[in-house]
Design an enzyme around this catalytic site. Structure first.
Site, short mmCIF file in Angstrom:
data_model
loop_
_atom_site.label_atom_id
_atom_site.label_comp_id
_atom_site.label_asym_id
_atom_site.label_seq_id
_atom_site.Cartn_x
_atom_site.Cartn_y
_atom_site.Cartn_z
CB VAL A 57 32.37 41.30 41.71
CG1 VAL A 57 31.40 40.35 41.02
CG2 VAL A 57 33.82 40.95 41.39
CG ASN A 83 35.05 31.20 40.50
OD1 ASN A 83 35.90 30.37 40.80
ND2 ASN A 83 35.00 31.75 39.28
CB SER A 136 43.94 30.24 46.74
OG SER A 136 45.21 29.81 46.31
CE1 TYR A 149 44.14 34.93 43.92
CE2 TYR A 149 45.79 33.38 44.73
CZ TYR A 149 44.54 33.62 44.18
OH TYR A 149 43.72 32.57 43.87
CB ALA A 151 47.84 39.09 51.98
CE LYS A 153 41.47 33.87 46.03
NZ LYS A 153 40.01 33.87 45.71
#
Length: 253
Positions: A57, A83, A136, A149, A151, A153
Site C-alpha cells: 500500500v 487497517n 490508535s 507512529y 504522530a 496516527k
C-alpha cells in the site's frame, strides 16, 4: 423499528486484512454479508470467505492496480478499511530518518493514497461509499518508543476529519482509535501470559479487545446504521488508560 446491520451486496477492501486485527475485521464483514478482498505485501492464507491480493500500500502504482482489479472483478467498491500499519519500538533519539520515513509512509501516507484511490470509485456510485481508518490511542496520548507512529496516527485522525468534509456527501470517512487488542503476536510482544494479564488489569474493562470486536465497530461505521456519522474518531479502548497517579495512590492507601 428493527435495526439491522446488513452489508449484503457490498464490496469491501481491508488492507492488511489477512492477519491480526485486520483478519478479525474481515471475518465480521463477511458475516455481515459483504464480499471482502484483503491485501498485504506478501501472499497469505485468506481469511474464510475472503480473497487475498498482493499489494504494497506504500506503492501508488500497486494501489491503483489493486483498486482497478477489484472494480474489474466485482463492478464496484463500497467499503475501504485502512487497517495496514504498525511500527517497531525505537526511541526517538535512536530512530533513523529512514525508519521514520518508513513508519510515516505506511501509517499515514499510504492511508491517504488508498483512500484517494477508493474515493475515485466511490464518488461515481449512486450510493457512494464508506471509508474506515484504523487509528490508535497512540494518536491521542504520549507514545514513547513509537513517537513517529503516534504522530502518524494523529495525522490519520486529522486526515479523517478533513476528508469527511471534502468528500461528503458521497463518501463518509471515519476513524477508530483502537486500544490494546489480542492477536496472534500478543504474548510474544508483551512477554507472555503473566505480562499480558498485568497489562489487562490496568484496563477498565479488565481485558484487551478481541479483533472481532474491532470488526463490529467497523461494520457499524460501514453500514446504513451510521448513515449520518462522518468525520468521527471513535474510541474503542475498553475505557482507556487510567492516570498513573491513581495506581500510586491506591498502592499507598
Amino acid at each position: 423499528m428493527t435495526l439491522t446491520l446488513d452489508l449484503s451486496g457490498r464490496v469491501a477492501l481491508v488492507t492488511g486484512g489477512a492477519r491480526g486485527i485486520g483478519r478479525g475485521v474481515s471475518a465480521v464483514l463477511v458475516e455481515a454479508g459483504a464480499r471482502v478482498i484483503t491485501c498485504g505485501r506478501s501472499d497469505a492464507e485468506p481469511a474464510p470467505g475472503t480473497e487475498h491480493r498482493v499489494c504494497d500500500v506504500r506503492d501508488g502504482d500497486e494501489v491503483a492496480a489493486l483498486v482497478e482489479a477489484i472494480v474489474a472483478s466485482h463492478g464496484r467498491l463500497d467499503v475501504l478499511v485502512n487497517n495496514a500499519g504498525g511500527a517497531p519500538y525505537a526511541l526517538a533519539e535512536d530512530s533513523s530518518r529512514r525508519l521514520d520515513d518508513k513508519i510515516l509512509g505506511l501509517n499515514l501516507e499510504a492511508v491517504l493514497a488508498v483512500a484517494k484511490a477508493a474515493h475515485a470509485v466511490m464518488r461515481t456510485q449512486s450510493d457512494g461509499g464508506a471509508i474506515v481508518n484504523i487509528s490508535s490511542v497512540s494518536a491521542v496520548r504520549p507514545s514513547p518508543g513509537t513517537a513517529t507512529y503516534g504522530a502518524a496516527k494523529a495525522g490519520v485522525d486529522s486526515l479523517t476529519r478533513s476528508l469527511a468534509v471534502e468528500w461528503g456527501p458521497q463518501v463518509r470517512v471515519n476513524s477508530i482509535d483502537v486500544g490494546l487488542c489480542r492477536t496472534e503476536q500478543t504474548d510474544d510482544h508483551y512477554g507472555g501470559d503473566a505480562a499480558v494479564a498485568a497489562i489487562e488489569a490496568t484496563i477498565p474493562l479488565g481485558r484487551m479487545a478481541e479483533p472481532q470486536e474491532i470488526g463490529q465497530v467497523v461494520a457499524f461505521l460501514a453500514s446504513d446504521l451510521a448513515g449520518y456519522v462522518s468525520g468521527a474518531n471513535l474510541a474503542c479502548h475498553g475505557g482507556g488508560e487510567p492516570p498513573v497517579f491513581l495506581h500510586i495512590t491506591k498502592e499507598k492507601s
